[in-house]
Design an enzyme around this catalytic site. Structure first.
Site, PDB file in Angstrom:
ATOM      1  N   ASP A  10      15.733 -10.428   9.650  1.00  0.00           N
ATOM      2  CA  ASP A  10      14.981 -10.352  10.903  1.00  0.00           C
ATOM      3  C   ASP A  10      13.615 -10.963  10.621  1.00  0.00           C
ATOM      4  O   ASP A  10      12.793 -10.360   9.926  1.00  0.00           O
ATOM      5  CB  ASP A  10      14.858  -8.880  11.341  1.00  0.00           C
ATOM      6  CG  ASP A  10      13.898  -8.695  12.526  1.00  0.00           C
ATOM      7  OD1 ASP A  10      13.421  -9.697  13.093  1.00  0.00           O
ATOM      8  OD2 ASP A  10      13.630  -7.517  12.878  1.00  0.00           O
ATOM      9  N   LYS A  72       5.303 -16.757  14.233  1.00  0.00           N
ATOM     10  CA  LYS A  72       6.517 -16.958  15.028  1.00  0.00           C
ATOM     11  C   LYS A  72       6.192 -17.540  16.406  1.00  0.00           C
ATOM     12  O   LYS A  72       6.996 -18.247  17.002  1.00  0.00           O
ATOM     13  CB  LYS A  72       7.236 -15.611  15.173  1.00  0.00           C
ATOM     14  CG  LYS A  72       8.630 -15.679  15.768  1.00  0.00           C
ATOM     15  CD  LYS A  72       9.294 -14.316  15.652  1.00  0.00           C
ATOM     16  CE  LYS A  72      10.662 -14.265  16.283  1.00  0.00           C
ATOM     17  NZ  LYS A  72      11.289 -12.941  16.081  1.00  0.00           N
ATOM     18  N   GLU A 173      18.506 -11.652  18.655  1.00  0.00           N
ATOM     19  CA  GLU A 173      18.092 -10.316  18.236  1.00  0.00           C
ATOM     20  C   GLU A 173      18.821  -9.194  18.987  1.00  0.00           C
ATOM     21  O   GLU A 173      19.304  -8.248  18.356  1.00  0.00           O
ATOM     22  CB  GLU A 173      16.569 -10.185  18.352  1.00  0.00           C
ATOM     23  CG  GLU A 173      15.865 -11.025  17.279  1.00  0.00           C
ATOM     24  CD  GLU A 173      14.402 -11.313  17.554  1.00  0.00           C
ATOM     25  OE1 GLU A 173      13.823 -10.677  18.462  1.00  0.00           O
ATOM     26  OE2 GLU A 173      13.834 -12.173  16.864  1.00  0.00           O
ATOM     27  N   ASP A 195      13.438  -4.193  23.755  1.00  0.00           N
ATOM     28  CA  ASP A 195      12.765  -4.459  22.474  1.00  0.00           C
ATOM     29  C   ASP A 195      11.254  -4.565  22.679  1.00  0.00           C
ATOM     30  O   ASP A 195      10.750  -5.564  23.184  1.00  0.00           O
ATOM     31  CB  ASP A 195      13.336  -5.762  21.883  1.00  0.00           C
ATOM     32  CG  ASP A 195      12.699  -6.126  20.535  1.00  0.00           C
ATOM     33  OD1 ASP A 195      11.697  -5.499  20.143  1.00  0.00           O
ATOM     34  OD2 ASP A 195      13.214  -7.057  19.887  1.00  0.00           O
TER      35      ASP A 195
END
Ligand code: ADP
Ligand code: MG
Length: 633
Positions: A10, A72, A173, A195
């Site tokens: 991850d 990211k 994800e 999330d």
């Protein structure tokens, strides 16, 4: 020796983790500090050595010009796309960067691209796994947000390659989180994955049929998460310190860092207990102390938490589902440990969410499950396919600057679709294929992904070539486009390369725009299409006037045609597509006999041994005109 382990990774905005399958259970591999989470922070120390994770965090405060976090956000992006991120995050770009170039970030005196920085994090995870297994690790499954576009996925794969990892699969994800909970064994149903991480919020709706996952809609907010709660608490503490103690430490970096650490600890404590104490030591022996209850905390955080409601509703709407149709809810991200967040999810989807696994580990655990499937280590799930969706429609530009969608938004990937086109100019040798992404009707309002030419089409009258355009999005979400003229076999293809990506806000506003502008777009598209048709018929008429057939008409017929031609030319300049259509129909009617006479002479020409190809086609245009819609399939 057993075959090499494939790990699941991850690669998070805030934290990254690596996991593997131990028997039937996925487990996280800890770092040498014994902790499972590796903060996604990279720093360059005084000797220009790269430091990653917890030990890099102190550089963020002490020498921020030598450290970077949240990288990211820049993956697969161009300088034009990241203006918003630059306002919110202290990214230091290389000074000599040009628009259109791959981004470079400064750490000390060195510069690195976002995939290189992500690769430092991946390399650290790889090392942790190698230490754990005492064996080399070279293969991985890496997770990406469901909304990641082509360029962002490519950049993630590049990061893996730079780190010496073969990326066997990129997995969304939310799909990974569902796998970690073994929801694939349920065979059928709908799963909502909520999330809330450090800086981003994602909601995904997945459909499960016969054990196969399909992401049917995604939504979220790329600037919403635990960091917002931290910043709010810091501001309150700073105000308190100023008000109660007459101290303004808001410009003292070290003091703010100390406060940040303390409020995060307090926030985490309040997820497990009803109250906690903030106790912050400031310079000069002064202390800021304050009792804070969960109730007070929740009241403060409520407006932030509530910002997740809108995207959830939109995701349900896009999926065409009502809350009661959701079968399972899954919590992902450290911030979903906050009881109030859990309550909101329960309320939203009308069921108790899964909470057995650590929300900040669940994505990595699912990546390990997927890695195990790919290594053939799983029997029950052997045939399982993981399906994801493409967040925006993909298509090409056709004559008149109109978008023709080939793969629709929220289509399951891997996906492929084929459409047929033709030319709009006689003897056209080169055909321009302009690949577009977005929801708008006009090419200029969509994002341009790539352009290429199909060259060397043999001379044919407009409308004759049969051009097959094929779009393929592979299992990693990478787009391949090919064009083939079927009569001649001429082919060209392209793989959409990583350039810069869209900001997620842009994706979102592109989707929203398409709703706002739908009506105007539709009208403009109609006008363009009608004008194209008018051009075609007027060009044919010009040809007809030069043909012997023209002379065979009566002078009244010729006068009538001239009148209709003038009328069409006039309305063509206006914006009324219905009027243009009426004028086209009238001219079509009026030229019926001319067309018949021309057909007769064309047949006569053919009989004389000439082919249509040799019949007067004029000069072959060399510039690549866009394709035209064709009605053959
Ligand atoms: P990301 O996916 O963005 O990398 P994570 O899922 O690791 O992030 O979530 C990190 C966020 O979760 C941070 O803001 C952190 O403060 C928050 N967090 C972690 N544990 C808790 C907790 N027990 N209570 C509240 N927030 C928490
Ligand atoms: Mg995450």
């Amino acid at each position: 020796m057993p075959s090499e382990r494939i790990v699941g990774i991850d690669l998070g905005t805030t934290n990254s983790l690596v996991a593997f399958m131990e028997g039937d259970t996925p487990v996280v591999i800890p770092g040498d500090d014994g902790l499972n989470l590796v903060p996604s922070v990279v720093a360059l120390d005084e000797r220009d050595q790269i430091i990653v994770g917890n030990s890099a965090r102190k550089y963020l405060i002490e020498t921020p010009e030598r450290a970077v976090y949240s990288i990211k956000r820049l993956m697969g992006r161009g300088i034009e796309d990241i203006q918003e991120e630059l306002k919110l995050f202290p990214f230091r770009l290389a000074a000599d960067m040009q628009a259109g170039e791959v981004l470079r970030i400064k750490l000390g005196d060195k510069t690195f691209t976002p995939p290189e920085i992500s690769a430092f994090i991946l390399r650290q995870l790889k090392r942790n796994a190698e230490r754990f297994f005492n064996a080399p690790v070279t293969k991985a499954v890496i997770t990406v947000p469901a909304y990641f576009n082509d360029a962002q996925r490519q950049a993630t794969k590049d990061a893996g390659r730079i780190a010496g990892l073969e990326v066997l699969r990129l997995v969304n994800e939310p799909t990974a989180a569902s796998l970690a909970y073994g929801l694939d064994k349920k065979q059928n149903g709908v799963v909502a994955v909520y999330d809330l991480g450090g800086g981003t919020f994602d909601i995904s709706i997945l459909k499960l049929h016969d054990g196969i996952f399909e992401v049917i809609s995604t939504n979220g907010d790329t600037h919403l998460g635990g960091d917002d709660i931290d910043n709010l608490l810091i501001r309150i503490a700073l105000d308190d310190i100023k008000g109660d103690m007459g101290l303004d430490v808001s410009r003292n970096g070290e003091a703010v860092a100390t406060i940040r650490k303390a409020v995060i600890e307090a926030k985490i404590a309040l997820s497990a207990q009803p109250s906690t104490k903030l106790d912050i030591e400031l310079s000069g022996g002064k202390r800021y102390q304050r009792e804070i209850t969960r109730e007070q905390f929740e009241q403060l955080a409520q407006p932030i938490i509530e910002r997740t409601i809108g995207p959830c509703k939109q995701a349900l709407k896009d999926a065409k589902l009502k809350p009661e149709q959701i079968g399972e809810a899954v919590l992902v991200g450290g911030s979903t440990r906050i009881p109030k967040v859990r309550a909101l999810v329960e309320d939203m989807f009308q069921r108790t969410p899964h909470t057995d696994l650590n929300p900040d580990e669940v994505v990595a655990l699912g990546a390990a499950v997927q890695a195990n499937i790919l290594s053939g280590g799983s029997t029950a799930t052997e045939n399982m396919l993981l399906l994801d969706v493409t967040p925006l429609s993909l298509g090409i530009e056709v004559a008149g600057g109109v978008t023709d969608k080939i793969i629709l938004r929220n289509s399951t990937i891997p996906a492929s679709a084929t459409q047929y086109y033709t030319t709009q100019v006689d003897g056209q040798a080169n055909v321009a294929i302009h690949v577009l992404q977005g929801e708008r009707e006009l090419a200029k309002d969509c994002r341009s992904l790539a352009r290429f030419d199909l060259r060397g089409v043999p001379p044919m009258p407009a409308g004759m070539p049969r051009i097959e355009v094929k779009f393929l999005i592979d299992a990693n979400g990478i787009l391949h486009v090919s064009a083939r003229e079927q009569r001649s076999g001429k082919e060209a293809e392209i793989e959409v390369q990583p350039s810069y990506g869209l900001t997620d806000d842009q994706v979102e506003s592109m989707i929203l725009d398409s709703f706002d502008y739908a009506e105007e777009d539709f009208r403009q598209r109609q006008v363009i299409e009608a004008c194209n048709e008018a051009e075609t018929i007027l060009a044919a008429l010009d040809k007809g006037k030069k043909s012997p057939a023209w002379e065979q008409l009566t002078s009244d017929e010729r006068k009538q045609i001239a009148k209709l031609q003038k009328a069409l030319n006039q309305v063509k300049a206006e914006d009324d597509y219905e009027a243009i259509r009426r004028a086209i129909d009238a001219l079509n009617q009026g030229t019926m006999r001319l067309a018949e006479l021309m057909m007769d002479s064309a047949v006569a020409t053919a009989l004389k041994g000439k082919t249509m190809d040799q019949a007067d086609l004029g000069e072959r245009p060399q510039a690549g005109h866009p394709v035209a819609k064709a009605d053959f399939e």
